[in-house]
Design a protein around this motif. Sequence first.
Motif, PDB file in Angstrom:
ATOM      1  N   PRO A 100       0.883  -1.203   0.038  1.00 41.24           N
ATOM      2  CA  PRO A 100      -0.087  -0.250   0.058  1.00 41.24           C
ATOM      3  C   PRO A 100       0.790   1.392  -0.162  1.00 41.24           C
ATOM      4  N   LEU A 101       0.351   2.335  -0.559  1.00 41.22           N
ATOM      5  CA  LEU A 101       0.940   3.798  -0.594  1.00 41.22           C
ATOM      6  C   LEU A 101       2.230   3.766  -1.165  1.00 41.22           C
ATOM      7  N   ALA A 102       2.126   2.989  -2.451  1.00 33.33           N
ATOM      8  CA  ALA A 102       3.336   3.469  -3.148  1.00 33.33           C
ATOM      9  C   ALA A 102       2.813   4.251  -4.297  1.00 33.33           C
ATOM     10  N   ARG A 103       3.968   4.919  -5.097  1.00 36.63           N
ATOM     11  CA  ARG A 103       3.768   5.489  -6.267  1.00 36.63           C
ATOM     12  C   ARG A 103       4.244   5.017  -7.468  1.00 36.63           C
ATOM     13  N   LEU A 104       3.901   4.400  -8.506  1.00 38.29           N
ATOM     14  CA  LEU A 104       4.613   3.890  -9.740  1.00 38.29           C
ATOM     15  C   LEU A 104       4.359   4.992 -10.775  1.00 38.29           C
ATOM     16  N   ARG A 105       5.529   5.751 -11.331  1.00 40.02           N
ATOM     17  CA  ARG A 105       5.493   6.856 -12.109  1.00 40.02           C
ATOM     18  C   ARG A 105       5.631   5.974 -13.783  1.00 40.02           C
ATOM     19  N   PRO A 106       5.413   6.643 -14.698  1.00 40.01           N
ATOM     20  CA  PRO A 106       5.830   5.872 -15.985  1.00 40.01           C
ATOM     21  C   PRO A 106       6.838   5.099 -16.120  1.00 40.01           C
TER      22      PRO A 106
END
Length: 413
Positions: A285-291
């Motif tokens: 949870p609470l991760a950020r995956l960018r392009p």
Amino acid sequence: RYAVVLAAGRGERLWPLTSTRPKPLLPLPGGGTLLTRLLGQLGGIVDGVVVVVAKGWAGEAVKKLLDQRGFTVSYAVQEEPRGTGDAARVGLRALPRSVDEVLLVNGDLLVSRGLLEAVASAEAPALAAVPSERPWEYGVVEANHQGCLQGLREKPVDAKPGSLVNTGVYLVPRQRFEELLEDLKPSPRGELEVTDAIAALAAETCFRVVEGRWLWMDVGRPWELIDAYKAVFMEKMEGRSEPLVEGEVEPGAVLRGPVYVAPDAVVRGHTVVEGPAWIEGEAGPLARLRPWSFLLEGSRAGAHTEVKASILMEGAKAPHLNYVGDSVLGEQVNLGAGTVTANLRFDHATVKMTLKGRRVDTGRKKLGAFLGGYAQTGVNVSLLPGVRIGAYSWVYPGLVVARDVPDCSFARP
Ligand code: TTP
């Protein structure tokens, strides 16, 4: 007609990713490898394939994987990596006597099937050439008005963007080419080069240059693997602009744009995924995956971790408070909490790396770190742009790593 696929190189420039597996077995999104993809594409184009493998663990690993995946090919073993010309000779010798034309292909290529088909259906001898934006990094092909090969120049500094480069896919007459390979002498860098035999044949007859704008990537240097993943993603998603969810997405997660969530993958709550992204593992949870985040099977980007233009290979973990940008984590890598990759220099200069003892400009301003399989970092480790951590190595907590760390070592203050 048979194909001979050269898969016995050392893959030194791709260190440390090639410390735990040979280059042709580098994984791709969707469970394939460079080599299985290529062999799949050759199905229907040729009647049989000889794969030239290295002696020792690397060759054994190739045989084992191809057997597991049900490929029926024959093998020829190159005793020493003496060059592409030597590998081709070993492969040609192993062909059944009846074969008179051979499709010769480098085993580390990521190409479209159209390229292979075009060469296979040309009149032999022929090679495929594609326009390149950085032709000075490859072999530049010159053709005459009749479309016959006139010159092959290796890495010419004066080449102009858009010039045609040699793809390493050839259709050759078996017998004559075998004779030319037998006559090869070592090149200035001490290797037997298949291109010397190509040039010799082109001096005797019209060696056709088959041009096209096919997908062609030579995956030889670490950052090229990230580009290869992008290309495979585009192919697999076929221009899709919406998420494709076959796995689990928990409530509160946000997916934007082309995001693939594989059947066994899970995107946990409060994770934000900005496509293009490919998830076979676990995010949040609470991760950020960018392009251009790629999470292969069993990998995990956990709480407060940000990933961008990076690959987490099978079982790699960036579990808490990590930043992984323009980087590759090999299989089973584990990052300590707070370990980050720096992917931009203060002076915004392009990142340089040492490949096979030579300082090379990667041409990239944004480039992070490359960690070999099973490497581990302690808490709060900082990896500076372009740094490589060898397979099975450990990095002491809090360290700022500015230089490459060899395989199987412990970097400490
Ligand atoms: P290269 O990319 O030139 O060589 P390599 O794979 O050993 O990588 P590096 O330079 O980073 O060490 O090889 C092109 C293709 O030819 C590749 O598919 C591997 C194959 N090859 C062999 O099969 N035998 C050899 O002796 C060499 C040098 C290459």
